[in-house]
Design an enzyme around this catalytic site. Structure first.
Site, PDB file in Angstrom:
ATOM      1  N   GLU A 120     -43.945 -69.240  31.044  1.00 53.57           N
ATOM      2  CA  GLU A 120     -43.364 -68.496  29.890  1.00 53.57           C
ATOM      3  C   GLU A 120     -44.169 -67.470  29.334  1.00 53.57           C
ATOM      4  O   GLU A 120     -45.270 -67.720  29.392  1.00 53.57           O
ATOM      5  CB  GLU A 120     -43.310 -69.522  28.583  1.00 53.57           C
ATOM      6  CG  GLU A 120     -42.281 -70.899  29.026  1.00 53.57           C
ATOM      7  CD  GLU A 120     -42.565 -71.904  27.983  1.00 53.57           C
ATOM      8  OE1 GLU A 120     -41.925 -73.095  28.179  1.00 53.57           O
ATOM      9  OE2 GLU A 120     -43.134 -71.608  26.871  1.00 53.57           O
ATOM     10  N   LYS A 122     -46.284 -65.744  26.806  1.00 49.70           N
ATOM     11  CA  LYS A 122     -47.058 -66.215  25.633  1.00 49.70           C
ATOM     12  C   LYS A 122     -46.971 -65.220  24.777  1.00 49.70           C
ATOM     13  O   LYS A 122     -47.551 -64.106  24.587  1.00 49.70           O
ATOM     14  CB  LYS A 122     -48.398 -66.442  26.091  1.00 49.70           C
ATOM     15  CG  LYS A 122     -49.334 -66.981  24.835  1.00 49.70           C
ATOM     16  CD  LYS A 122     -50.838 -67.550  25.250  1.00 49.70           C
ATOM     17  CE  LYS A 122     -51.388 -67.959  24.138  1.00 49.70           C
ATOM     18  NZ  LYS A 122     -51.717 -67.195  22.910  1.00 49.70           N
ATOM     19  N   ASP A 124     -47.000 -62.695  21.368  1.00 46.70           N
ATOM     20  CA  ASP A 124     -48.195 -62.513  20.436  1.00 46.70           C
ATOM     21  C   ASP A 124     -47.522 -62.477  19.118  1.00 46.70           C
ATOM     22  O   ASP A 124     -47.382 -61.280  18.424  1.00 46.70           O
ATOM     23  CB  ASP A 124     -49.031 -61.313  20.638  1.00 46.70           C
ATOM     24  CG  ASP A 124     -50.274 -61.216  20.091  1.00 46.70           C
ATOM     25  OD1 ASP A 124     -50.713 -62.200  19.396  1.00 46.70           O
ATOM     26  OD2 ASP A 124     -50.898 -60.214  19.954  1.00 46.70           O
ATOM     27  N   TYR A 235     -39.791 -71.935  22.389  1.00 46.85           N
ATOM     28  CA  TYR A 235     -40.327 -72.364  23.355  1.00 46.85           C
ATOM     29  C   TYR A 235     -40.516 -74.012  23.919  1.00 46.85           C
ATOM     30  O   TYR A 235     -41.157 -74.489  24.863  1.00 46.85           O
ATOM     31  CB  TYR A 235     -41.743 -71.685  23.660  1.00 46.85           C
ATOM     32  CG  TYR A 235     -42.358 -71.942  22.492  1.00 46.85           C
ATOM     33  CD1 TYR A 235     -43.376 -73.366  22.245  1.00 46.85           C
ATOM     34  CD2 TYR A 235     -43.200 -70.896  21.684  1.00 46.85           C
ATOM     35  CE1 TYR A 235     -44.127 -73.661  21.151  1.00 46.85           C
ATOM     36  CE2 TYR A 235     -44.133 -71.054  20.833  1.00 46.85           C
ATOM     37  CZ  TYR A 235     -44.414 -72.457  20.520  1.00 46.85           C
ATOM     38  OH  TYR A 235     -45.374 -72.678  19.346  1.00 46.85           O
ATOM     39  N   LYS A 323     -54.708 -66.339  30.400  1.00 48.02           N
ATOM     40  CA  LYS A 323     -54.854 -65.118  29.467  1.00 48.02           C
ATOM     41  C   LYS A 323     -55.256 -63.708  30.099  1.00 48.02           C
ATOM     42  O   LYS A 323     -55.910 -64.003  31.105  1.00 48.02           O
ATOM     43  CB  LYS A 323     -56.133 -65.304  28.365  1.00 48.02           C
ATOM     44  CG  LYS A 323     -55.884 -66.716  27.367  1.00 48.02           C
ATOM     45  CD  LYS A 323     -54.813 -66.391  26.540  1.00 48.02           C
ATOM     46  CE  LYS A 323     -54.961 -65.444  25.629  1.00 48.02           C
ATOM     47  NZ  LYS A 323     -55.714 -66.132  24.361  1.00 48.02           N
ATOM     48  N   CYS A 419     -55.481 -25.887   8.744  1.00 48.95           N
ATOM     49  CA  CYS A 419     -55.047 -26.153  10.008  1.00 48.95           C
ATOM     50  C   CYS A 419     -55.851 -26.140  11.248  1.00 48.95           C
ATOM     51  O   CYS A 419     -56.636 -24.955  11.083  1.00 48.95           O
ATOM     52  CB  CYS A 419     -53.718 -25.751  10.271  1.00 48.95           C
ATOM     53  SG  CYS A 419     -53.042 -25.865  11.961  1.00 48.95           S
ATOM     54  N   CYS A 422     -53.966 -23.290  13.579  1.00 54.11           N
ATOM     55  CA  CYS A 422     -53.774 -21.973  13.179  1.00 54.11           C
ATOM     56  C   CYS A 422     -54.619 -21.370  11.782  1.00 54.11           C
ATOM     57  O   CYS A 422     -54.277 -20.271  11.444  1.00 54.11           O
ATOM     58  CB  CYS A 422     -52.264 -21.689  12.991  1.00 54.11           C
ATOM     59  SG  CYS A 422     -51.740 -22.659  11.387  1.00 54.11           S
ATOM     60  N   CYS A 437     -49.464 -29.030   8.084  1.00 54.88           N
ATOM     61  CA  CYS A 437     -49.691 -27.597   8.287  1.00 54.88           C
ATOM     62  C   CYS A 437     -48.184 -26.944   8.027  1.00 54.88           C
ATOM     63  O   CYS A 437     -47.030 -27.351   8.594  1.00 54.88           O
ATOM     64  CB  CYS A 437     -49.980 -27.310   9.607  1.00 54.88           C
ATOM     65  SG  CYS A 437     -49.676 -25.378  10.165  1.00 54.88           S
ATOM     66  N   CYS A 442     -46.683 -22.367  13.794  1.00 54.17           N
ATOM     67  CA  CYS A 442     -48.273 -22.958  14.285  1.00 54.17           C
ATOM     68  C   CYS A 442     -48.111 -23.152  15.752  1.00 54.17           C
ATOM     69  O   CYS A 442     -47.088 -24.015  16.173  1.00 54.17           O
ATOM     70  CB  CYS A 442     -48.709 -24.101  13.321  1.00 54.17           C
ATOM     71  SG  CYS A 442     -50.051 -24.858  14.026  1.00 54.17           S
TER      72      CYS A 442
END
Length: 678
Positions: A120, A122, A124, A235, A323, A419, A422, A437, A442
């Site tokens: 299966e 895993k 997170d 699960y 893992k 910016c 520019c 900006c 730009c």
């Protein structure tokens, strides 16, 4: 006062219908009715419950919107401990685990046991226990320390994929008691959309999907949870009365058949060689998933063998987590720099001391946005934690431990006053999340728009990546996207490093992009709020650019997936003179601004439901989906009896197995292309 018998019968009928259709939509990904029809049923039930409050039940579908906030999260003791898992990080360690199980069983008098395994992903997310009594959800709790968790029932009731009542067949009694275990998570697209909405509203953003899911589930006010896109993969089972399973695989199939969402890629395997191969395959594909996983769980399937193997410490001997290699590292943040986005927003990124993470050397990493930068409080000179998950752009997660204790820390980084591309003075309107900006021409902003236009998800112009776009822009050959279609081989050959063959190839690739469908063009021109899916929906809704340009916000809002705020923003952008000039220019260059395919529901695949699995020889998943929907068909992610065809490519996984088990027709790519013929 007692409600009339007819009202009580209708309320129960509506609850049953709504539970059925919620399972079709959220669990099986195979809806039988549209959103409007579902909402009509829900509104009717709300009306009955409002008129006769005594009809309201705790498991009513109307309660998913979130009820009264709780004052605190109460502690609850699990009926059976929610154990942790030992880890394996290599093939050798997984095989050593198998050897330890064999040795233990030999001491129990069981020689040469035959192991079958269930593998299966895993997930997170946040581990959750759901407790049902007589088929009704009584309590949901977090894992906590494995013995004691927190009661979060008020929030779990808002998650559509969690059944408030176990779905049983006519004449079937639900178990007297059943504990279902799973992982609450948030998909990556939903996480990104949530963070964008929060940023636009001036709210803090979440660091990752797991934090978003965990933070949501532990809220006191369920109305907040109801607003966030959470889901759950189940699960396994814990405590139970009135049900018994001889294998873990059987328990998963039972859960799936009774309204619980089980990951479609869970497989049963015949030996450790297959388990090793499966883990390695997941390790390769993790970057392409739309949810985060940090490994693969391998379990012995036979419940009696599980019992004989028992538990060591807090870990079951019969299960282990493979893992994945570490995807984080610690390095020094050299500097914080700023990019200009395609809508003028300024985004910080990190210049790093080069570090090896997840198999590559990382020198740059994203810092997302200025609010996230401030929250993390990372500064030049700090040691920082860098994360690279799959193929995702590396990101700076946080300062390393004790980094904030340095007496000589640099000042807090701030967005630049001008910016960086520019030199226009930047602005941050009151209430806005991003410093921007304001210069619409730009070069940095234009480069992002041009790069987006040519990208794979948009016009998909082969050979026109970010470096090539920058070179064309710097040479003055391209100012807007329409200029791509005016390029000649001779003009390209004048650029450094471009020869005759590559120039001709690029011009041909640009010309070929004229055939991209209307929805892709809408996505490519760079409208805020309009992604690939929304672009296609707008194209299907309005059919021509003229109809879309003439549409009011109220009319645009009728498009599936478009709300009132989004509709107003789309309308405002389409009313802009420069945007209309670009559309007219692109139209003059021969791009498609009409929907050529049949309206939704019409075409050679009208009414057909297809599932894609594995890697096709020539079509990407996106291209295949586009071809199917253009032909009037529908693509779902899970196989059921309502599926008409499964299109299988290389490494198809469990969806192919399920199709064969259900007798669903299986096609290869050639078979799909044959169906697409009118």
């Amino acid at each position: 006062m007692t409600a009339p018998a007819a009202s009580a019968r209708r309320a129960e009928e509506l609850r049953a219908l709504l539970r059925h259709h919620a399972e079709r939509y959220y669990v099986l990904d195979d809806p039988e009715i549209g959103d409007d029809a579902y909402d009509a049923l829900l509104d009717e039930l709300r009306g009955l419950e409002a008129e006769h409050p005594e009809l309201l039940t705790p498991d009513s579908p109307t309660q998913r919107v979130g009820g009264t906030p709780v004052s605190s999260l109460e502690k609850v003791t699990h009926l059976l401990p929610m154990l942790s898992l030992a880890n394996a990080r290599s093939e050798e360690e997984l095989r050593a685990w198998v050897g330890r199980m064999r040795n233990h069983l030999a001491r129990e008098g069981i020689d040469d046991p035959r192991f079958e395994y269930v593998c299966e992903p895993k997930i997170d997310g946040l581990a959750i226990s759901l407790l049902y009594r007589d088929g009704i959800l009584e309590r949901g709790a977090t894992r906590g320390n494995g013995e004691v968790g927190e009661d979060v029932t008020h929030n779990l009731r808002t998650i559509p994929s969690i059944p408030a009542r176990i779905a049983v067949a006519d004449g079937e009694d639900p178990p007297a008691l059943l504990e279902v275990r799973g992982e609450v998570y948030m998909s990556l697209p939903d996480f990104q959309a949530l963070n964008e909405r929060r940023a636009e509203a001036g709210e803090s953003t979440f660091m990752n999907p797991r934090n978003a899911a965990a933070g949501t589930i532990r809220q006191l006010d369920p109305r907040l949870a109801a607003q966030r896109p959470l889901s759950m993969w189940c699960y396994g089972v814990g405590a139970m009365e009135g049900a018994r399973f001889t294998s873990h695989w059987d328990s998963l199939r039972w859960l799936e058949a009774h309204g619980f969402r089980v990951n479609g890629d869970v497989v049963r395997l015949g030996g450790e060689d297959e388990a090793v191969a499966r883990c390695l395959a997941w390790q390769e594909r993790r970057g392409g998933l739309d949810f985060e996983i940090d490994g693969v769980v391998v379990k012995v399937d036979d419940v009696e063998l599980q019992r004989r193997l028992g538990v060591v410490g807090r870990d079951p001997r019969w299960a282990i987590a493979w893992k994945f290699p570490p995807t984080t590292a610690v390095t020094t943040l050299r500097n914080v720099l700023w990019n200009v986005g395609k809508f003028g927003d300024l985004h910080p990124f990190a210049e790093l001391e080069p570090v090896h993470v997840g198999g590559v050397t990382v020198k740059m990493a994203t810092l997302h946005n200025e609010e996230d930068l401030a929250r993390k409080d990372v500064r030049p000179g700090d040691e920082v934690i860098v994360l690279r998950a799959g193929d995702v752009i590396p990101q700076v997660v946080s300062p390393a431990p004790h980094a904030a204790e340095r007496a000589d820390r640099a000042p807090v980084p701030r967005p630049p006053a001008r910016c960086p591309v520019c030199d226009t003075p930047t602005v941050k309107p009151e209430g806005a999340v991003f410093t921007r900006c304001p210069n619409v021409v730009c070069p940095g902003r234009q480069w992002q728009l041009l790069k987006h236009f040519a990208s794979q998800g948009a016009m998909d112009i082969d050979g026109l990546g970010e470096k090539q776009v920058a070179a064309l822009q710097e040479a003055g050959l391209v100012r807007t996207a329409a200029d791509f279609y005016r390029l000649t081989p001779e003009a390209l050959e004048a650029l450094e490093g471009v020869g005759e063959v590559s120039a001709r190839r690029l011009v041909d690739a640009i010309a070929a992009s004229r055939d991209r469908p209307f929805g892709r063009v809408l996505f490519a021109i760079g409208l805020e709020e309009v992604g690939f899916v929304t672009g296609r929906s707008l194209a299907q809704q309005f059919r021509t650019i003229d109809a879309l340009l003439a549409a009011t916000p109220d009319e645009i809002q009728q498009t599936p997936g478009v709300g009132p705020i989004m509709a107003r923003r789309i309308a405002d952008q389409l009313a802009d003179e420069d945007r209309r000039a670009l559309i007219a220019d692109l139209r003059a260059q021969g791009l498609r601004f009409e929907e050529d395919g049949p309206p939704p529901g019409e075409g050679p695949l009208s009414g057909r439901t297809l599932v894609l699995t594995g890697t096709l020889p020539d079509l990407t998943r996106e291209q295949a989906t586009e071809r199917i929907t253009a032909a009037g068909g529908r693509v779902t992610s899970s196989v059921s009896k309502k599926t008409d065809y499964v299109v299988a490519g290389e490494s198809p996984g469990s969806k192919l197995e399920k199709a064969e088990r259900l007798g669903v027709a299986v096609l290869d790519e050639a078979g799909l292309l044959g169906l697409l013929e009118p």
